[in-house]
Design an enzyme around this catalytic site. Sequence first.
Site, PDB file in Angstrom:
ATOM      1  N   TRP A 319      -1.108  -7.085   6.744  1.00 18.48           N
ATOM      2  CA  TRP A 319      -2.096  -7.017   7.828  1.00 18.48           C
ATOM      3  C   TRP A 319      -1.811  -5.839   8.752  1.00 18.48           C
ATOM      4  CZ3 TRP A 319      -1.614  -7.261  13.165  1.00 18.48           C
ATOM      5  CH2 TRP A 319      -2.791  -7.438  13.900  1.00 18.48           C
ATOM      6  N   HIS A 320      -0.538  -5.523   8.934  1.00 20.39           N
ATOM      7  CA  HIS A 320      -0.176  -4.468   9.869  1.00 20.39           C
ATOM      8  C   HIS A 320      -0.485  -3.070   9.349  1.00 20.39           C
ATOM      9  CE1 HIS A 320       1.970  -7.627  12.071  1.00 20.39           C
ATOM     10  NE2 HIS A 320       1.936  -6.806  13.089  1.00 20.39           N
ATOM     11  N   GLY A 321      -0.604  -2.887   8.068  1.00 17.19           N
ATOM     12  CA  GLY A 321      -0.925  -1.556   7.586  1.00 17.19           C
ATOM     13  C   GLY A 321      -0.834  -1.421   6.084  1.00 17.19           C
TER      14      GLY A 321
END
Length: 458
Positions: A319-321
Amino acid sequence: MVFSSILFIFRFLPIAMILYFLTPTKFKNLTLLLVSLIFYSWGEPKYFLIMVASIVVDYLVSRGIEKSRNNKKICILLLSISMIFNLGMLFFFKYFNFFIENLNNILGISLKYVNITLPLGISFYTFQTMSYTIDVFLGKVKAEKNIINFGAFVCLFPQLIAGPIVKYTDINLELKHRKIDIIQIQDGIELFIIGLGSKVLIANNIGAFWSEIEGRGFGGVGTIIAWMSVLAFALQIYFDFSGYSLMAIGLGKILGFNFPRNFNYPYISKSITEFWRRWHITLGAWFKEYVYIPLGGNRVGRLRLYINLFIVWFLTGFWHGASYNFILWGLYFFILISIEKAVLLKFLKNNKIISHIYSIFFILLGWAIFAVVDLEQLKILLKEMFSISKNTQWIYYVRNYGITFIIATVLSTPMVKNIYNKLIKSDILKTVILMVIFLISIAYLVDATYNPFLYFRF
């Protein structure tokens, strides 16, 4: 447009607030929707239609689910449309080129990349709208009939681009009936100023050290500087993100909304499990409610429990990248939390000093993985962290940043807040302190050459 900017503080915000408070109660959500769309479109007007599409699709889907309660197949179909639309947008803008790159590398082909930029806040507002349609599907909340109210919820500018992740169930009553009094406005202004000070005075100053070391490369920096740089990043991302969250919560209060808390002094944790109860609380709560519990949570066998944890932490990292370091970061915490659940938590609870040292060590190691996207540079940083070096440059950095490190470390604990609440009882003195923080923050912004916001890239 970021909250910690002269443009936002002295142009957008005053105009938005004047329009909002002059608008009759019946039309406040319309004003809020319009100013939020302007705020979102300010930097990249081309993504205006994406936001409008997100509002329209999830509004129509939820209304369709509400009207088709007796036909489960239609409800499932409509929910699937919402999920495919939201996750499809997120995949295309955030992960498409990542998968193209990997296909090219694995298959030896030359698929073309898509020239796109990541829409601001897409990781946050897609989660919010998905949680809404899921809750409507599950019957936790009734579908919003008024598209203006729903649109105001989706693109509410205080929390639009960086959270906290606000679910519809958190503010659905306030969307329709909210009271704003002077005490609430005062509390909101106080939170906004404290958040601004955290971002501008602490995060930016300590972050300058991390940026300097990262910019020159980690090779040969030495053990002490390597650990100092990771500590600097840990403090920067905390004050950067928690400060932004405080500003968002403060703005929400001024407008009559009560957003959920997003941080609770995570660096005082005595286990990694506790850290994730204190860090980015709304994201953890989202994954728990919409992924972990539907998978069975901890009400399953031991093997299934660890499979559930693996899925949650893989998704949390991804989700963060769109980068392997974020996936590694998520799996790193999966391993630590799994070990704690299996054998370690009882020991940590009974050994407070050891547990705190253990937590800080592994949290910092996690931030090293998180901070460095280039895996080769990550290897170099980790090598420097765990090698013994005689490099004496650290003395220079201690002289220049030592006080900043001390102040940031102390402020990352509840110590100053507790003292402040006990000793500062006078409203006049509180006002003076807040004005000083605000004026110094503005002075820094006027002369700022370094004012990043780390979570914009997520």
